[in-house]
Scaffold this active site. Structure first.
Site, mmCIF file in Angstrom:
data_model
loop_
_atom_site.group_PDB
_atom_site.id
_atom_site.type_symbol
_atom_site.label_atom_id
_atom_site.label_comp_id
_atom_site.label_asym_id
_atom_site.label_seq_id
_atom_site.Cartn_x
_atom_site.Cartn_y
_atom_site.Cartn_z
ATOM 1 N N TYR A 88 -2.028 -1.474 11.097
ATOM 2 C CA TYR A 88 -2.336 -1.969 9.753
ATOM 3 C C TYR A 88 -1.214 -1.593 8.785
ATOM 4 O O TYR A 88 -0.685 -2.425 8.059
ATOM 5 C CB TYR A 88 -3.684 -1.389 9.264
ATOM 6 C CG TYR A 88 -3.806 -1.377 7.763
ATOM 7 C CD1 TYR A 88 -4.151 -2.537 7.078
ATOM 8 C CD2 TYR A 88 -3.534 -0.219 7.015
ATOM 9 C CE1 TYR A 88 -4.217 -2.549 5.690
ATOM 10 C CE2 TYR A 88 -3.602 -0.223 5.638
ATOM 11 C CZ TYR A 88 -3.947 -1.390 4.975
ATOM 12 O OH TYR A 88 -3.998 -1.395 3.608
ATOM 13 N N SER A 133 0.829 -1.202 0.000
ATOM 14 C CA SER A 133 0.000 0.000 0.000
ATOM 15 C C SER A 133 0.864 1.252 0.000
ATOM 16 O O SER A 133 1.984 1.255 0.531
ATOM 17 C CB SER A 133 -0.855 -0.020 1.271
ATOM 18 O OG SER A 133 -1.431 1.234 1.509
ATOM 19 N N LYS A 169 1.914 -3.835 6.554
ATOM 20 C CA LYS A 169 2.282 -3.742 5.131
ATOM 21 C C LYS A 169 3.800 -3.585 4.998
ATOM 22 O O LYS A 169 4.442 -4.276 4.217
ATOM 23 C CB LYS A 169 1.570 -2.554 4.453
ATOM 24 C CG LYS A 169 0.064 -2.731 4.291
ATOM 25 C CD LYS A 169 -0.261 -3.842 3.314
ATOM 26 C CE LYS A 169 -1.736 -4.119 3.187
ATOM 27 N NZ LYS A 169 -2.070 -5.401 2.549
HETATM 28 C C1 UD1 Z 1 -6.924 4.610 3.853
HETATM 29 C C2 UD1 Z 1 -5.886 4.202 4.843
HETATM 30 C C3 UD1 Z 1 -4.784 3.468 4.114
HETATM 31 C C4 UD1 Z 1 -5.367 2.272 3.404
HETATM 32 C C5 UD1 Z 1 -6.477 2.711 2.463
HETATM 33 C C6 UD1 Z 1 -7.184 1.487 1.908
HETATM 34 C C7 UD1 Z 1 -5.966 5.857 6.652
HETATM 35 C C8 UD1 Z 1 -5.256 6.962 7.325
HETATM 36 N N1 UD1 Z 1 -5.381 5.365 5.566
HETATM 37 O O1 UD1 Z 1 -6.340 5.533 2.943
HETATM 38 O O2 UD1 Z 1 -3.826 3.058 5.049
HETATM 39 O O3 UD1 Z 1 -4.360 1.610 2.665
HETATM 40 O O4 UD1 Z 1 -7.440 3.483 3.172
HETATM 41 O O5 UD1 Z 1 -8.113 1.867 0.972
HETATM 42 O O6 UD1 Z 1 -7.031 5.441 7.067
HETATM 43 N N2 UD1 Z 1 -12.446 11.161 3.775
HETATM 44 C C9 UD1 Z 1 -13.433 12.036 4.130
HETATM 45 N N3 UD1 Z 1 -14.577 11.541 4.659
HETATM 46 C C10 UD1 Z 1 -14.799 10.205 4.870
HETATM 47 C C11 UD1 Z 1 -13.771 9.303 4.489
HETATM 48 C C12 UD1 Z 1 -12.605 9.822 3.961
HETATM 49 O O7 UD1 Z 1 -13.278 13.251 3.971
HETATM 50 O O8 UD1 Z 1 -15.856 9.822 5.359
HETATM 51 C C13 UD1 Z 1 -11.193 11.673 3.162
HETATM 52 C C14 UD1 Z 1 -9.952 11.359 3.963
HETATM 53 O O9 UD1 Z 1 -9.693 12.358 4.879
HETATM 54 C C15 UD1 Z 1 -8.898 11.289 2.854
HETATM 55 C C16 UD1 Z 1 -9.676 10.800 1.633
HETATM 56 O O10 UD1 Z 1 -11.039 11.037 1.921
HETATM 57 O O11 UD1 Z 1 -8.415 12.559 2.588
HETATM 58 C C17 UD1 Z 1 -9.491 9.333 1.339
HETATM 59 O O12 UD1 Z 1 -9.762 8.595 2.507
HETATM 60 P P1 UD1 Z 1 -9.843 7.003 2.517
HETATM 61 O O13 UD1 Z 1 -10.754 6.536 1.455
HETATM 62 O O14 UD1 Z 1 -10.144 6.567 3.917
HETATM 63 O O15 UD1 Z 1 -8.384 6.561 2.088
HETATM 64 P P2 UD1 Z 1 -6.959 6.942 2.724
HETATM 65 O O16 UD1 Z 1 -7.105 7.590 4.042
HETATM 66 O O17 UD1 Z 1 -6.183 7.670 1.695
#
Ligand code: UD1
Length: 342
Positions: free
Chosen positions: A152, A127, A156
């Site tokens: 997690y 990842s 990785k």
């Molecule tokens: C997350 C994990 C990462 C993992 C990946 C798997 C964290 C910190 N990282 O990545 O380790 O490999 O998922 O898919 O959890 N967001 C919102 N609202 C929400 C959900 C997300 O604003 O309800 C934003 C987050 O702040 C981020 C972006 O959307 O900026 C993407 O979030 P997400 O889909 O959870 O992925 P990552 O955090 O990049």
């Protein structure tokens, strides 16, 4: 004779899409899963998509060493792709031992089993989380890894090291590829398989689609005060089918002996940064739906901006992400509608 690939965790979100692409590329696939985070429906739908009613399924838990070794004796595998792992970041912080035990032991057992039968090509699903908050974006495979933000993420990084060391000590019998995924989103164009989070989704796109369909009241955008053009975080969202295709190129490279090193690393991303706000707006526009959202506080542990430099994968694997974010968001919505029976 057709080459056979073992897909551990093959009934999950990424594993099921990879199984479809491998079968369509002419590989035989053995799916192994303990169904701890998915049910049989997805596997049945993989059969429908591929028109293959006879895909072998092994209901095993790779933490069971005897079972892991047994499956390597029952079949001959030309490659194994290891997905079987827990993946909820928050849960891993609350229950680190559960994550270390499951994610490490299952991978160790796969490697032990591969070693016992004289070796194998091993592809590990890593990842972009291993890059942490990078100093420079986009990140190449040479960008230094950073201490993981969660157990997690740590698993990785550790599994990457375990594979590298095992390959090194194997005298050429075990070859490895580490694919570092950016943010996989979307669903198969058939809308038969897609992401099915249990409980409240942690990831952005499932939260968006569930809010749009009315399962969730309101999407929280975690922070709009980041040092980015619109203040929301930047990520590299990659279509799940594009991501799955990268695995076909990678296993083919291993089987055809085209690797330049015994353990190679590739970023699997698009090279295109997209902000949370842009993604939310694109979703509403392409699907013509209104999304209820609000700006909320930053989520602890989130990085500001990360996206891939996919040049190496483009050049060496001959693979490139092709689907636009718009088409991927349409597929995510079609999948949510399919789940709702609409
Ligand atoms: C997350 C994990 C990462 C993992 C990946 C798997 C964290 C910190 N990282 O990545 O380790 O490999 O998922 O898919 O959890 N967001 C919102 N609202 C929400 C959900 C997300 O604003 O309800 C934003 C987050 O702040 C981020 C972006 O959307 O900026 C993407 O979030 P997400 O889909 O959870 O992925 P990552 O955090 O990049």
């Amino acid at each position: 004779m057709k080459k056979t690939v073992l897909v551990s965790g093959g009934a999950g979100f990424i594993g099921s899409h990879v199984t479809v692409e491998l079968l369509q590329a002419g590989y035989e696939v053995v799916v192994a899963d303990n169904f701890s985070n998915c049910d049989l429906t997805c596997f049945e739908d993989v059969k429908k998509i591929t028109g293959r009613a006879d895909i072998p399924l092994e209901k095993i838990d790779f933490c069971d060493e005897a079972a892991a070794k047994g499956i390597f004796k029952k079949y001959h595998f030309d490659a194994v792709i290891h997905f079987a792992a827990f993946k909820a970041v928050g849960e891993s912080v609350a229950e680190p031992l559960k994550y270390y035990k499951n994610n490490l032991v299952s991978f160790l057992n796969v490697l032990e089993a591969a070693k016992e039968v004289g070796g194998c090509n091993v592809l590990f699903s890593s990842s972009a989380t291993v890059y942490g908050e990078p100093e420079k974006v986009p990140v190449t495979e040479d960008t230094p890894r950073q201490p993981a933000m969660s157990p997690y993420g740590n698993t990785k990084t550790m599994c990457e090291d375990i594979l590298q060391d095992t390959v090194k000590a194997s005298g050429g019998t075990i070859k490895g590829i580490l694919l570092r995924y950016f943010n996989p989103i979307g669903a198969h164009p058939s809308a038969l398989i897609g992401e099915l989070p249990r409980g409240i989704p942690n990831n952005l796109v499932p939260f968006i689609t569930q809010t749009a369909i009315g399962k969730r009241e309101c999407l929280s955008i975690f922070g709009n005060d980041y040092p980015t053009p619109d203040g929301t975080c930047l990520r590299d969202y990659i279509d799940i089918v594009d991501l799955a295709r990268a695995h076909v190129f990678a296993v083919t490279r291993m089987m055809e002996g085209k690797m330049k090193k015994d353990c190679e690393i590739f970023n699997v991303g698009t090279g295109r940064p997209v902000s949370v706000m842009e993604l939310v707006n694109a979703f509403q526009k392409v699907n013509n739906v209104k999304l209820n959202y609000k700006i909320a506080a930053r989520r602890p542990g989130d990085v500001t901006a990360i996206w891939a430099d996919p040049t190496l994968a483009n050049k060496e694997l001959g693979w490139k992400a092709e689907r636009s974010v718009e088409d991927t968001l349409k597929s995510a919505w079609a999948w949510e509608l399919h789940l709702a029976g609409k």
